[in-house]
Write a protein that holds these residues in place. Sequence first.
Motif, PDB file in Angstrom:
ATOM      1  N   SER A  81      23.082 -15.420  -7.413  1.00 54.49           N
ATOM      2  CA  SER A  81      23.778 -15.253  -8.684  1.00 54.49           C
ATOM      3  C   SER A  81      24.471 -13.899  -8.748  1.00 54.49           C
ATOM      4  O   SER A  81      25.601 -13.779  -9.242  1.00 54.49           O
ATOM      5  CB  SER A  81      22.793 -15.404  -9.844  1.00 54.49           C
ATOM      6  OG  SER A  81      23.453 -15.413 -11.087  1.00 54.49           O
ATOM      7  N   ALA A  82      23.806 -12.861  -8.225  1.00 56.47           N
ATOM      8  CA  ALA A  82      24.394 -11.517  -8.203  1.00 56.47           C
ATOM      9  C   ALA A  82      25.635 -11.482  -7.311  1.00 56.47           C
ATOM     10  O   ALA A  82      26.670 -10.901  -7.676  1.00 56.47           O
ATOM     11  CB  ALA A  82      23.362 -10.500  -7.724  1.00 56.47           C
ATOM     12  N   ILE A  83      25.536 -12.115  -6.146  1.00 56.22           N
ATOM     13  CA  ILE A  83      26.704 -12.175  -5.254  1.00 56.22           C
ATOM     14  C   ILE A  83      27.850 -12.906  -5.937  1.00 56.22           C
ATOM     15  O   ILE A  83      29.014 -12.480  -5.883  1.00 56.22           O
ATOM     16  CB  ILE A  83      26.330 -12.879  -3.929  1.00 56.22           C
ATOM     17  CG1 ILE A  83      25.351 -12.017  -3.121  1.00 56.22           C
ATOM     18  CG2 ILE A  83      27.583 -13.171  -3.099  1.00 56.22           C
ATOM     19  CD1 ILE A  83      24.783 -12.724  -1.896  1.00 56.22           C
ATOM     20  N   THR A 128      21.600  -5.845  -5.394  1.00 59.06           N
ATOM     21  CA  THR A 128      22.562  -6.709  -4.704  1.00 59.06           C
ATOM     22  C   THR A 128      23.985  -6.466  -5.202  1.00 59.06           C
ATOM     23  O   THR A 128      24.928  -6.340  -4.406  1.00 59.06           O
ATOM     24  CB  THR A 128      22.184  -8.194  -4.899  1.00 59.06           C
ATOM     25  OG1 THR A 128      20.879  -8.425  -4.348  1.00 59.06           O
ATOM     26  CG2 THR A 128      23.187  -9.109  -4.214  1.00 59.06           C
ATOM     27  N   ILE A 129      24.159  -6.381  -6.505  1.00 57.19           N
ATOM     28  CA  ILE A 129      25.496  -6.126  -7.053  1.00 57.19           C
ATOM     29  C   ILE A 129      26.012  -4.770  -6.578  1.00 57.19           C
ATOM     30  O   ILE A 129      27.185  -4.631  -6.204  1.00 57.19           O
ATOM     31  CB  ILE A 129      25.468  -6.199  -8.587  1.00 57.19           C
ATOM     32  CG1 ILE A 129      25.296  -7.653  -9.028  1.00 57.19           C
ATOM     33  CG2 ILE A 129      26.743  -5.608  -9.197  1.00 57.19           C
ATOM     34  CD1 ILE A 129      25.119  -7.845 -10.512  1.00 57.19           C
ATOM     35  N   ALA A 149      25.070  -7.447 -13.981  1.00 50.72           N
ATOM     36  CA  ALA A 149      23.702  -7.856 -13.643  1.00 50.72           C
ATOM     37  C   ALA A 149      23.100  -8.722 -14.738  1.00 50.72           C
ATOM     38  O   ALA A 149      22.341  -9.658 -14.459  1.00 50.72           O
ATOM     39  CB  ALA A 149      22.840  -6.619 -13.393  1.00 50.72           C
ATOM     40  N   SER A 150      23.432  -8.438 -15.991  1.00 48.11           N
ATOM     41  CA  SER A 150      22.915  -9.243 -17.099  1.00 48.11           C
ATOM     42  C   SER A 150      23.430 -10.675 -17.025  1.00 48.11           C
ATOM     43  O   SER A 150      22.681 -11.636 -17.227  1.00 48.11           O
ATOM     44  CB  SER A 150      23.309  -8.617 -18.436  1.00 48.11           C
ATOM     45  OG  SER A 150      22.648  -7.385 -18.628  1.00 48.11           O
ATOM     46  N   ILE A 151      24.716 -10.822 -16.736  1.00 44.93           N
ATOM     47  CA  ILE A 151      25.288 -12.164 -16.603  1.00 44.93           C
ATOM     48  C   ILE A 151      24.615 -12.914 -15.468  1.00 44.93           C
ATOM     49  O   ILE A 151      24.202 -14.074 -15.616  1.00 44.93           O
ATOM     50  CB  ILE A 151      26.804 -12.081 -16.378  1.00 44.93           C
ATOM     51  CG1 ILE A 151      27.513 -11.513 -17.608  1.00 44.93           C
ATOM     52  CG2 ILE A 151      27.383 -13.458 -16.030  1.00 44.93           C
ATOM     53  CD1 ILE A 151      28.966 -11.151 -17.367  1.00 44.93           C
ATOM     54  N   ALA A 152      24.484 -12.250 -14.320  1.00 40.48           N
ATOM     55  CA  ALA A 152      23.870 -12.898 -13.157  1.00 40.48           C
ATOM     56  C   ALA A 152      22.425 -13.285 -13.433  1.00 40.48           C
ATOM     57  O   ALA A 152      21.982 -14.388 -13.092  1.00 40.48           O
ATOM     58  CB  ALA A 152      23.941 -11.958 -11.948  1.00 40.48           C
ATOM     59  N   HIS A 153      21.679 -12.386 -14.060  1.00 33.26           N
ATOM     60  CA  HIS A 153      20.258 -12.631 -14.311  1.00 33.26           C
ATOM     61  C   HIS A 153      20.071 -13.740 -15.331  1.00 33.26           C
ATOM     62  O   HIS A 153      19.229 -14.627 -15.162  1.00 33.26           O
ATOM     63  CB  HIS A 153      19.606 -11.339 -14.804  1.00 33.26           C
ATOM     64  CG  HIS A 153      18.123 -11.315 -14.669  1.00 33.26           C
ATOM     65  ND1 HIS A 153      17.271 -11.771 -15.643  1.00 33.26           N
ATOM     66  CD2 HIS A 153      17.323 -10.896 -13.656  1.00 33.26           C
ATOM     67  CE1 HIS A 153      16.025 -11.625 -15.267  1.00 33.26           C
ATOM     68  NE2 HIS A 153      16.028 -11.102 -14.051  1.00 33.26           N
ATOM     69  N   LEU A 154      20.875 -13.714 -16.384  1.00 35.36           N
ATOM     70  CA  LEU A 154      20.760 -14.722 -17.432  1.00 35.36           C
ATOM     71  C   LEU A 154      21.155 -16.102 -16.914  1.00 35.36           C
ATOM     72  O   LEU A 154      20.589 -17.116 -17.341  1.00 35.36           O
ATOM     73  CB  LEU A 154      21.637 -14.334 -18.622  1.00 35.36           C
ATOM     74  CG  LEU A 154      21.310 -14.980 -19.972  1.00 35.36           C
ATOM     75  CD1 LEU A 154      19.878 -14.673 -20.384  1.00 35.36           C
ATOM     76  CD2 LEU A 154      22.272 -14.488 -21.041  1.00 35.36           C
TER      77      LEU A 154
END
Length: 360
Positions: A81-83, A128-129, A149-154
């Motif tokens: 997701s981070a990538i 990762t980001i 990171a918030s977008i990727a994590h959520l």
Amino acid sequence: MITEKAPGKLYIAGEYAIVEPGNNAVLVAINQFVTASLEPSKLTVGNIISKQYQNNVLSWRRRGSELVVDNRDNPYHYILSAISIIEELAVLLNRKLKTYNLYINSDLDSSDGKKYGLGSSAAVTVATIKVVAKFYNIPLTKELLFKLASIAHLDVQGNGSLGDIAASVYGGWIAYQSFNRDWLNSMRRTKDLETILRTPWPQLKIELLTPPSDLRLYIGWTGSPASTSDLVDQVATTSYQETDSYHEFLTKNASCINKMIDGFRDADITVIQREITNNRHLLQELSLFSGVSIETTTLTNFCDIAEKFDGAAKSSGAGGGDCGIVIMPNSTKTAKMFAEWEKHDIKPLDLDVHHVTEIN
């Protein structure tokens, strides 16, 4: 080889209430890290390799701008997701997407792989980001890194406040006010990434705090890992959230955390300790009314022992196991406290606060 790292975190106070937009919590970044290293791949296949998953190397290929995973049943969801989110930004910035190998190593778990509850999923997302952004020569501010990171994590977890992301990005002691995640989910469906990143996020506030000079933070691990997302889901799915008791909990928690933040601003350890104890009692009330086990028997032992030695203690994070935290003045009594913890199968963790200076 490019290398970046991100620290783990601990909640000091404000758990559970922080999942409601506009509520506050106090967190701290700790000096254990997830490290991400990246090198270009000489092949058409890239790999993600983690020391924590030695028998599971995740291979991926390019299909245009899409990253295609060969093995979808994998433990790398946050990394992927981070990538995905940082490469979405890379495309907006006209970077040519490439293939690479990514290596992940974490200090945030025990040697046998058990989780301490130090925010490993947030830290691996942030690390990762950072490393992929450096690979594509994308400059990051702390605010931009937090949003990505918030977008990727959520996208992976689906719940939570993202306070652990804030701690991993900003470092040190922070006061964190959660943003409106429904707004973000709506924006993701209707707006492009550039607009989302440029727009102020409703209710989001992050303030760096300076602790009193005599304040010391001590951490103990119960030996029992807990799932934050599962515990948060349990509270969210109970009818308790619709009761007056829950709204009273939110009101009392807001007052408690605001007083604690003022204690940091005024360098008053007495106020901070008082509100730590108050926050523990509020979580006990939440547990009673919701039926969700937050302070386990081991965590109760942990707190009661700490209080014998002039410490203010509580569970950290979602509870149900994992770690407890103690705030106390600089003291010579810690050896006796640690010895009593160990008699109750509580492991003192040799951790300290980590301060973040620069991103790139």
